[in-house]
Design an enzyme around this catalytic site. Structure first.
Site, PDB file in Angstrom:
ATOM      1  N   GLY A 124      27.783  89.074  38.292  1.00 13.55           N
ATOM      2  CA  GLY A 124      28.476  90.034  38.260  1.00 13.55           C
ATOM      3  C   GLY A 124      27.495  91.387  38.176  1.00 13.55           C
ATOM      4  O   GLY A 124      26.722  91.474  38.452  1.00 13.55           O
ATOM      5  N   SER A 125      28.063  92.343  37.281  1.00 19.68           N
ATOM      6  CA  SER A 125      27.296  93.750  37.265  1.00 19.68           C
ATOM      7  C   SER A 125      26.046  93.548  36.673  1.00 19.68           C
ATOM      8  O   SER A 125      25.219  94.577  36.688  1.00 19.68           O
ATOM      9  CB  SER A 125      28.348  94.601  36.541  1.00 19.68           C
ATOM     10  OG  SER A 125      29.638  94.814  37.198  1.00 19.68           O
TER      11      SER A 125
END
Lengths: 467, 525
Positions: free
Chosen positions: B215-216
C-alpha cells in the site's frame, strides 16, 4: 590345519615325539574368554548408567563357574583335545550373554532374558561335561545311528501338536518354558548321517547305475535305491515335517548338511550339482507358493520397499540401519540402538547388535571365531582315521558353518532371511544347549584325532567302525 | 575322502569370505546411504538423547528441555512460547524443526563441528557434544510491546536496529505455543492437526514469511526513486498531477481519499498520502527506475536469510505504464514482508545504508564460550545520504503534520508512513493497515530503531481500518520500548490512540469507475 606332520616321516622304531596336550593353553584362553566377557558386561553398565551393573559379580561367577568345570572335564577325560574349542565356545557364549544383557536394557523388547540364558548356558555346559566324561569314544555313537534318527524324527514331529508361535510351529511348551526340538534333532541327524553313510560308503561310492556310459563321467553314477533309499527317505521326512512347520531355516540347514555329508562320504562331485539343482528348485517352489517365504524374498530383494511405501522400515531394513550405524569400529557396547529391530532383536537379529556396537571389527572377530571353530572341526575330521568320526566331525563343523552363514547372511541382506539361531549368541535355551553338545562332540573327536599313536592301543577296534 | 573334506572346508571358506565382504559392504560402503534414511529412528533417538541447547533473548533462555521418560529422552519446552514462536519456531520430535530451531539445529543438537574443541575429536570418540546456545538479537521489551500492541489482532511486527541490522522484534499474531508440538505423543499430533487446520494460520510467521501488498508505505520507495533519479528536486515544488488521475493507456481513474492532491508538492502528497501524485511519479519514472530502486531496498531478493529464510518481497520487473503507476502506490503485484518494509524505514533512518538484517548475535558452546559472533554488514547503499535526508523530511512530516501522528514518541524524532492496502478479489477484503517508521533519539544523527507493522484486522469495519489508526500506535509502543530500554528507563505507557487526523491513506478506486477493468488485482494473502 593340524595334520600330524611331525609323526609321518618318523621311523616306526623310534617312539614318536611326545605331543603336548596344551591344556594349560586352554586354561589361559578360557580365563581370557571369561575376562573379555566380563569386561563387556561391565562396559554395558558403565556406558548406559555410568556404574557397574548390579549383577556383574553373579555374571562373572556364573560364567567362570560354568567354564572351569568344563575345562576340568576336558583335562580329565580328553587330554589331547583341541585347546581352542572350549575357549571359543566360552567366549562366544559370553559375548552372547553380554549382547542379550545389553538388549535387556530396552524395555520394548519384553522380559529380561540374560538370566535364563545364563541358566541354559549352565545346562549346556553340564551336558558338555556329561558328554566329555561319559562318552569314552565317539565311535560308540555310530551304534545309535537308527536310535538317533528315530529320536530326531520324533522331536521334529512333536511341535505339530503345539500351537504356532510367530507363524512357525517349532516350539514345544513344557512347564512354562519352550523348547525348540529342531535344534536337538540336527545333532541327532548328523550322527545318523555319519553312521549310515560311513557304513554304506563303499556301496554308495562304487555301485549303482551309470546314467551315461562313459568312464570320464563316473560322477554321474547313481547309487542303487536300496542304499540311497533310507537316507533319502529320512531326509525327505525331516524336511517335509519342517516345511509343514514352516521352519525353512532348519530345513535348509538339513538339506545342506545332507548334501555335504553325502559328498564327503562318496567323493562324487555330482552330489553337489544335484544338491544345488534341488536347492534351487525347492527355493523357487517355496518362494512362489509359500506367501511367508515369498515375502521374505521380497524383503531381501527390496529391503527398503516398506519404507518407500510409507509403512516404516522392515526388520531387514532396521537390521541394515543397525549395521550401518556401527561402521568400522562400532558405537560401543550399550550405545547402539539395535533394539529398534523389534521383538527378534535378541534371537534372530542378535548379530546386528554385535555389528552396531562392536562395529565391523567386532563383527569380523565374531565371524572369525566361528570360522576357527569350524576349521578346528574340519581339522579333527582330517586327522582321524575312522570314517564315522571323520563324517561326524565334518558334519558338525558344516552344521555350524551353514548355520552361521544362513543367519548372518540373512540379517545382512546377503540371502533371504530364514529363522535360525546364531550359535551361542542368540537367545534360546535349546540352541545354546545343542551347541554345547556339538562342541563336546568335537572335543571328544579332536581328542581322538590328536591322541599320540604309539600308546598301547585300547580296544578301539570297536564294532562301531564297521557298523 | 581327504580331498572332499578339504573341498568342503574350502566351501566354508567361500561362505566366510562372502559374509566378510558383505559385512564390509553394509558397514562401510553403503553405511552412509543407509544412515541417511529418514526411516532410521537412530537419528531422532540420538538427537533427543541429550537436552538441546537453548535460544536466548536478552540473555534469558526462552527454551528449555525436559525428560520424557520415553525412547526420545528429552523434549523441548518454551517459556513465553507464543510470544517468541515467530523467532524460535518449534522443535518437534515428530514434525521436525522450523525457524531458528531449524537453521541452528546442528548447533543446538550438538552435531555442529564448530563445537569441537579439538578437530576430529568427534570422529574419534563418537561422543555427542552438548548442544550450544543461540543468542538472538531480539529485544524482549520491544517484542513484548509489539505483541501487546497487536493485542491478538491478526498481524505482524518487525523491528530492527538500522545501524547494525539486528532484529529487535519479530511478532506474528495470532501465535501458538510450540511446546504443544515438542513431544511425540498423541496430543502432539492432535495439536498439529488443530494448528494446521486453523484458518488464522497461527504457525505462519507473518513478520518474515508472509507478504502483503504494502500500500502507501511503498510511496517511500517511489519517492526515493524520484529523488535519486532527479525527477523531483524540490520537495515543496508543485507537481503536475491531476486529481483524479487516469492510469496511462486505460480508462481507469485513480482518486484520493481526501482533497488537496491536485498538483500537490511531493511533500504534501506524501504527508497526506496522495495516490494520484505518486502513481503519476511512478508512471513518469518507468518500470526500470522503480524496480531498480525497490531492489536496492531489498525487493526481489530470494536469498535473504536471518538465518531463517525470508519470503521474497516482489516488484514485477516487466510492467506496462499503468501497472507501474499502481505499483508505485504499493498495489498491483507489489508485495512485501513486514521485515522488508522495516528495512526500507531503516535505510531511510540511517543515511541510506541498508544493513543486512540478522537474528543471531552470537552462538556459544554449552559452557558459554563464544563459537561464532556476527558483525554488522552493509547489504547495500539503498539511497544516497542526501536522498535519505530528503526522505526523512517527508517521513517526519507524516508524524508531525500528517497521517501518522499516532506514532509520535516524546523525546524522539519519529518518521513514518501509513498505508492501507487493498486486497482480495475486487478489493473486497478488509484492507491491511500498515505503518512503517523509525525513531531518532533527540540529538542523535541516525535512527536507532525502525519498525513495520501490519494489522490485517478482518473483524473491523472497512472504514475504520487505517495505517494511522490501527498500526501506528503499535509502532509507537515498539519504538518507545526500544528507546526506553536504550535510555535505561521505562517509557510512559501509551495512552489510547487519538482519532487519526487527516484522511486515511490508501488506494481506493472511485465508485462506479469500473475499476476492475484492465487492472490486475493485487495479491491478497
Amino acid at each position: 590345519m593340524s595334520a600330524p606332520t611331525a609323526t609321518a616321516p618318523a621311523a616306526p622304531a623310534r617312539p614318536a615325539p611326545r605331543r603336548p596336550a596344551r591344556r594349560g593353553v586352554e586354561l589361559s584362553l578360557v580365563v581370557a574368554a571369561v575376562a573379555v566377557s566380563m569386561y563387556g558386561y561391565a562396559e554395558v553398565g558403565l556406558a548406559t548408567d555410568g556404574r557397574l551393573p548390579a549383577g556383574t559379580a553373579g555374571y562373572a561367577a556364573g560364567l567362570a563357574g560354568a567354564a572351569l568345570p568344563a575345562h576340568l572335564a576336558v583335562r580329565l577325560r580328553a587330554r589331547y583335545a583341541d585347546p581352542l574349542l572350549l575357549p571359543i565356545a566360552v567366549l562366544l557364549n559370553g559375548i552372547g550373554l553380554v549382547l542379550i544383557g545389553r538388549l535387556d536394557l530396552a524395555p520394548s523388547l519384553g522380559a529380561r532374558a540374560a538370566g535364563s540364558q545364563l541358566v541354559w548356558s549352565a545346562v549346556g555346559v553340564g551336558l558338555f561335561v556329561t558328554v566329555v566324561l561319559a562318552l569314552p569314544d565317539h565311535r560308540v555313537l555310530s551304534r545309535y545311528a537308527y536310535v538317533s534318527v528315530t529320536a530326531a524324527l520324533a522331536l521334529l514331529a512333536a511341535p505339530i501338536f503345539f500351537p504356532a508361535v510367530n507363524g512357525a510351529r517349532i516350539w514345544i511348551r513344557v512347564a512354562g518354558s519352550s523348547i525348540q526340538p529342531g535344534e536337538f534333532a540336527k545333532v541327532l541327524l548328523a550322527v545318523f548321517f555319519a553312521g549310515y553313510l560311513s557304513a554304506n560308503r563303499a556301496a554308495l561310492a562304487y555301485t549303482g547305475r551309470r546314467l551315461v556310459r562313459s568312464r570320464r563321467l563316473r560322477w554321474l553314477q547313481v547309487p542303487t535305491g536300496r542304499v540311497l533309499g533310507p537316507v533319502l527317505a529320512i531326509w525327505l521326512a525331516s524336511v517335509g515335517v519342517l516345511v509343514l512347520e514352516r521352519d525353512l531355516g532348519t530345513s535348509l540347514l538339513f538339506f545342506g548338511l545332507f548334501v555335504v555329508m553325502l559328498y564327503v562320504a562318496t567323493g562324487r562331485t555330482g552330489w553337489i550339482a544335484v544338491g544345488l539343482l534341488l536347492a534351487a528348485a525347492g527355493a523357487f517352489t517355496a518362494g512362489s507358493l509359500e506367501p511367508h517365504v515369498h515375502s521374505r524374498v521380497q524383503d531381501w530383494l527390496h529391503p527398503f520397499a516398506t519404507v518407500d511405501a510409507g509403512l516404516g522400515p522392515s526388520q531387514i531394513a532396521q537390521s541394515l540401519f543397525a549395521f550401518a550405524s556401527g561402521g568400522a569400529l562400532g558405537t560401543g557396547l550399550g550405545q547402539g540402538h539395535s533394539y529398534l529391530i523389534g521383538f527378534a532383536a535378541k534371537s534372530d537379529f542378535v548379530l546386528a547388535t554385535a555389528g552396531e556396537e562392536l562395529g565391523l571389527a567386532g563383527l569380523c572377530a565374531v565371524l572369525l571365531l566361528y570360522a576357527l571353530l569350524v576349521a578346528r572341526g574340519f581339522g579333527a575330521g582330517l586327522a582321524l582315521r575312522d570314517p564315522f568320526g571323520r563324517l561326524l566331525a565334518v558334519g558338525l563343523a558344516s552344521l555350524l558353518a551353514l548355520q552361521v552363514f544362513v543367519i548372518a547372511g540373512g540379517v545382512m541382506d546377503l540371502i533371504p532371511l530364514t529363522g535360525l539361531a546364531m550359535p551361542f549368541l542368540a537367545q534360546g535355551g535349546s540352541s545354546v544347549v545343542t551347541n554345547w553338545v556339538i562342541v563336546a562332540l568335537l572335543v571328544r573327536i579332536s581328542d581322538h584325532a590328536r591322541r599320540p599313536e604309539p600308546e598301547p592301543q585300547p580296544a578301539t577296534g570297536a564294532p562301531g567302525a564297521a557298523a | 575322502m581327504n580331498r572332499c573334506i578339504r573341498y568342503a572346508a574350502g566351501f566354508c571358506v567361500l561362505l566366510l569370505a562372502a559374509l566378510l565382504v558383505n559385512a564390509g559392504r553394509v558397514q562401510l560402503v553403503e553405511a552412509r546411504a543407509y544412515a541417511g534414511n529418514p526411516a532410521d529412528r537412530r537419528i531422532a533417538v540420538a538427537r533427543y538423547r541429550q537436552p538441546r541447547g537453548d535460544i536466548l533473548v536478552g540473555g534469558h533462555r526462552v527454551t528449555g528441555s525436559r525428560r520424557t521418560g520415553g525412547q526420545l529422552r528429552y523434549e523441548r519446552t518454551y517459556a513465553d512460547g507464543p510470544l517468541y514462536a515467530p523467532v524460535t519456531g518449534f522443535a518437534s520430535q515428530i514434525y521436525g524443526t522450523t525457524l531458528l530451531e531449524g537453521t541452528e539445529d546442528a548447533l543446538l543438537a550438538g552435531t555442529d563441528r564448530r563445537l569441537d574443541s579439538v578437530p576430529l575429536w568427534h570422529e574419534i570418540t563418537r561422543v555427542q557434544q552438548r548442544g550450544g546456545d543461540v543468542h538472538t538479537t531480539i529485544d524482549p521489551a520491544a517484542q513484548r510491546a509489539a505483541a501487546a500492541g497487536l493485542a491478538g489482532r491478526k498481524g505482524a511486527v518487525a523491528a530492527l536496529d538500522p545501524a547494525t541490522g539486528r532484529i529487535l522484534a519479530l511478532v506474528s499474531s495470532p501465535s501458538y505455543d510450540p511446546t504443544a508440538l515438542a513431544g511425540a505423543g498423541r496430543e502432539v499430533t492432535r495439536a498439529w492437526r488443530r494448528l494446521t487446520a486453523d484458518e488464522d494460520q497461527p504457525m505462519l510467521d507473518r513478520a518474515i514469511r508472509q507478504t502483503y501488498p504494502p500500500g502507501s508505505t511503498f510511496k517511500v520507495v517511489t519517492a526515493a526513486a524520484a529523488l535519486q533519479g532527479g525527477l523531483v528536486r524540490d520537495l515543496r515544488a508543485p507537481t503536475d498531477s491531476p486529481d483524479p488521475y487516469r492510469l496511462p493507456g486505460t480508462a481507469v481513474s485513480l482518486g484520493n481519499e481526501g482533497p488537496g492532491c491536485a498538483d500537490a508538492s511531493v511533500y504534501d502528497a506524501f504527508r497526506v498520502s496522495c495516490n494520484t501524485v505518486f502513481a503519476k511519479l511512478g508512471a513518469d519514472l518507468g518500470a526500470d527506475a522503480m524496480v531498480d530502486q525497490a531492489e536496492r531496498f531489498g525487493f526481489n531478493d530470494t536469498r535473504l536469510r536471518l538465518p531463517p529464510r525470508v519470503a521474497e518481497s516482489t516488484v514485477d520487473t516487466a510492467m506496462s505504464a499503468d501497472q507501474v503507476a499502481l505499483s508505485a502506490i504499493g498495489q498491483f503485484d507489489t508485495t512485501a514482508t513486514p521485515l522488508q518494509m522495516a528495512m526500507v524505514a531503516a535505510a531511510v533512518g540511517d543515511k541510506g545504508r541498508l544493513m543486512r538484517p540478522r537474528l543471531v548475535d552470537k552462538v556459544t558452546n554449552h559452557s558459554g564460550l563464544t563459537v561464532a559472533s556476527y558483525r554488522p554488514e552493509l547489504l547495500r547503499q539503498a539511497v544516497s545520504a542526501r536522498t535519505a535526508g530528503q526522505l526523512r523530511q517527508l517521513m517526519e512530516a507524516v508524524v508531525t503534520a500528517g497521517t501518522g501522528a499516532n506514532a509520535a514518541v516524546p523525546g524522539a524524532v519519529v518518521g513514518g508512513k501509513t498505508g492501507t492496502a487493498q486486497h482480495g478479489r475486487g478489493n473486497a477484503g478488509t484492507p491491511y493497515a500498515w505503518f512503517i517508521g523509525y525513531a531518532v533519539p533527540r540529538g542523535a544523527a541516525a535512527a536507532s530503531v525502525a519498525v513495520a507493522v501490519v494489522v490485517e484486522d478482518a473483524a473491523a469495519a472497512r472504514a475504520d481500518v487505517s495505517g494511522g489508526g490501527d498500526a501506528a500506535p503499535v509502532a509507537r509502543s515498539v519504538m518507545a520500548a526500544v528507546l526506553g530500554a536504550r535510555r535505561g528507563r521505562t517509557v510512559p505507557p501509551v495512552s489510547a490512540p487519538p482519532p487519526a487526523p487527516g484522511p486515511p491513506a490508501g488506494f481506493a478506486p472511485p465508485a462506479g469507475s469500473g475499476s476492475a477493468a484492465g487492472v490486475r488485482r493485487p495479491r491478497g494473502n
